[in-house]
Design an enzyme around this catalytic site. Structure first.
Site, short mmCIF file in Angstrom:
data_model
loop_
_atom_site.label_atom_id
_atom_site.label_comp_id
_atom_site.label_asym_id
_atom_site.label_seq_id
_atom_site.Cartn_x
_atom_site.Cartn_y
_atom_site.Cartn_z
N ASP A 76 62.16 39.97 41.23
CA ASP A 76 60.96 40.74 40.94
C ASP A 76 61.07 41.43 39.57
O ASP A 76 62.13 41.96 39.23
CB ASP A 76 60.80 41.82 42.03
CG ASP A 76 59.47 42.54 41.94
OD1 ASP A 76 58.43 41.87 42.02
OD2 ASP A 76 59.47 43.77 41.78
N GLU A 102 60.74 36.40 37.89
CA GLU A 102 59.35 36.74 37.57
C GLU A 102 59.38 37.40 36.18
O GLU A 102 59.47 38.62 36.07
CB GLU A 102 58.76 37.69 38.61
CG GLU A 102 57.27 37.92 38.39
CD GLU A 102 56.77 39.32 38.80
OE1 GLU A 102 55.55 39.48 38.87
OE2 GLU A 102 57.58 40.23 39.01
C1 NOJ Z 1 55.79 42.08 41.04
C2 NOJ Z 1 55.36 41.78 42.44
O1 NOJ Z 1 54.96 40.43 42.52
C3 NOJ Z 1 54.24 42.75 42.75
O2 NOJ Z 1 53.59 42.42 43.94
C4 NOJ Z 1 54.80 44.14 42.77
O3 NOJ Z 1 53.75 45.06 42.94
C5 NOJ Z 1 55.53 44.46 41.47
N1 NOJ Z 1 56.36 43.39 41.01
C6 NOJ Z 1 56.40 45.69 41.63
O4 NOJ Z 1 57.50 45.39 42.46
#
Ligand code: NOJ
Length: 518
Positions: free
Chosen positions: A200, A260
């Site tokens: 993440d 990500e």
């Molecule tokens: C990316 C995640 O995909 C999202 O859903 C989340 O709100 C943020 N990171 C914070 O963790």
């Protein structure tokens, strides 16, 4: 050497809350996922990515983790996770879990210690600072991604940084204990048998140590975007993934890391991916590209030049569903399928978001049912992400559409019953059948051996065409059919009716992709 499984894997994102509910509480769970594995097997995906299912107060629906090595009771327990993992493996599916290293939940044991005692070692695992002036002003002007100040004051007078919700305090990656803890967490899940991790906000973790103010936003500019330069994509973060990669490389069979990396500068995204760093990083540039042939061509050219092979993402639990972005309804579905088919033909790993195989539109969630902190923290100025997170419709005739026997935590989208899995299974022209066919032909071609090299073919301005070994994929973005010359071509698949090949001339229907063997 055997080709690593993740290089061409089709990965299906399960948004755990909304996939399948086994116990009638209206929220999806691990048992529900286990019961629906056959859907994923017949769809033809290779791996499942599960969004966070760890104990959490759900300030950000699980991306606020209170305990990284357990299961949230709403979703099940560790034995339920082990059963799901074992059964997925038996059915030939790999399992990727989410790891959230930028922040914990404010309910995490560390943060509770940090609050209880400002001199505790836990305090220095987070980013606490004194305020400005008499201490009553935040340390700087950084804005949270979800709106509002990125700082919250605690009773002893200091402030802590949270790039997202105040229930998500940022960790301090300059503290070695944070590194050790995440290595322990990764080992915990690796030893249980998971096949990989989705990381993440992988481009964050480190913040500008000067902690100086972000410049003033220009008129119309989002204040959060101005903060970005201070908190995203600092060089130091790459060394974290080198440590993680070294850990994963010690495991057999091979495991993977996908980051990500929410950046749009492709060469910068590419820095995260190497034999010593991440196996993959999401490339969101296609998701940002409109239904427009020249724009798509430029995006794909850049992606193919920098990743060999990379990832393809059209939708996920943070983005407006691509059917809606491409015009909505049957037009959006037709275009979405056409772009998907083009991406499936290219080298790389497609990431599918649950419901895209059904062609779901973004749902219109009434304001009083919205739950996303992004909507709540901005008092509705940001529409929030609930519209792409509504439950999966499995059975058009069942109450709760086969998702739940109770009241679903978010309402279904307007098109849910019409697009339910049971209806699509009985309709050979459905989006679901198209996905199944495409993924099965793709798998057969890969098994025969498809190269990673791809050549762009010159055709018409509205058309994108690529040759990859024997496979040629042609996307026509125009509103009328086009004809393309391709001697010796044989039609393999088409995403709309009307495709034909005669005397070396291929007819590609409007807003459609055809696959040919040439
Ligand atoms: C990316 C995640 O995909 C999202 O859903 C989340 O709100 C943020 N990171 C914070 O963790």
């Amino acid at each position: 050497m055997m080709r690593e499984w993740w290089r061409d894997a089709v990965v299906y994102e399960v948004y755990v809350r909304s996939f399948a509910d086994s116990d009638g509480d209206g929220v999806g769970d691990l048992e529900g996922i286990r019961s629906r594995l056959p859907h994923l097997v017949s769809l033809g995906v290779d791996a499942v990515w599960l969004t966070p299912f760890y104990p959490s107060p759900m300030a950000d629906h699980g991306y606020d983790v209170a305990d990284y090595c357990d299961v949230e009771p709403l979703f099940g327990d560790l034995p339920a996770f082990d059963r799901l993992l074992a059964e997925a493996h038996e059915q030939g599916l790999r399992v990727i879990v989410d790891v959230v290293p930028n922040h914990t939940s404010s309910a995490h044991e560390w943060f509770r210690e940090a609050l209880a005692d400002p001199t505790s070692p836990a305090r220095s695992r987070y980013v606490f600072r004194d305020g400005r002036g008499d201490g009553s002003l935040p340390p700087n002007n950084w804005q949270s991604v979800f709106g509002g100040d990125a700082w919250t004051r605690v009773p002893d007078g200091q402030w802590y940084l949270h790039m997202f919700d105040e229930g998500q305090p940022d960790l301090d990656w300059d503290n070695r204990e944070v590194h050790e803890e995440f290595l322990r967490i990764l080992r915990f899940w690796l030893d249980r048998g998971v096949d990989g991790f989705r990381i993440d906000v992988a481009h964050s973790l480190y913040k500008n140590p000067a902690m100086d103010d972000a410049r003033d936003p220009l008129p119309g500019e989002d204040p959060g975007d101005v903060t970005s330069a201070h908190v995203w994509d600092r060089e130091e973060v790459l060394a974290v993934y080198e440590e993680w990669r070294a850990l994963l490389d010690g495991y057999t069979p091979d495991r993977m890391l996908v980051g990500e990396v929410f950046l749009f500068d492709v060469p910068r995204i590419a820095r995260y991916v190497s034999d010593e760093r991440l196996h993959q990083a999401f490339n969101f540039t296609v998701m940002r590209t409109e239904w427009d042939a020249p724009a798509l061509r430029t995006t794909l050219r850049e992606a193919l030049a920098h990743f060999s092979p990379g990832t393809w993402v059209l939708s996920n639990h943070d983005l407006v569903r691509h059917v809606t972005r491409y015009g909505g309804g049957s037009l959006g579905r037709r275009r979405g399928l056409a772009v998907s088919a083009l991406l499936f033909a290219l080298p790389g790993s497609p990431y599918l978001y649950q419901g895209e195989e059904l062609g779901l539109d973004e749902a219109q969630v009434p304001r009083d049912r919205k739950q996303d902190p992004w909507f709540l923290r901005t008092a509705g100025a940001n529409p929030g992400r609930d519209g792409c997170r509504t439950p999966i419709p499995w059975d058009s005739a069942a109450p709760g559409l086969g998702f739940t026997t109770g009241e679903p935590w978010l309402p279904f989208g307007e098109d849910a019953a019409a697009l339910a899995v049971d209806r699509q299974l009985t309709d050979s022209a459905s989006t679901l059948h198209a996905y199944r066919r495409l993924l099965s032909v793709r798998r057969a071609l890969l098994d025969e051996g498809l190269p990673d090299e791809v050549a762009e073919l010159a055709t018409a301005p509205d058309v994108l065409a690529y040759r990859r070994g024997p496979l040629v994929a042609v996307l026509n973005t125009a509103a009328e059919p086009v004809q393309v010359e391709l001697p010796g071509a044989v039609l393999l698949e088409a995403t709309a009716e009307g495709a034909a090949v005669a005397a070396g001339i291929v007819t590609v229907p409007a807003a459609a992709t055809v696959w040919l063997r040439a």
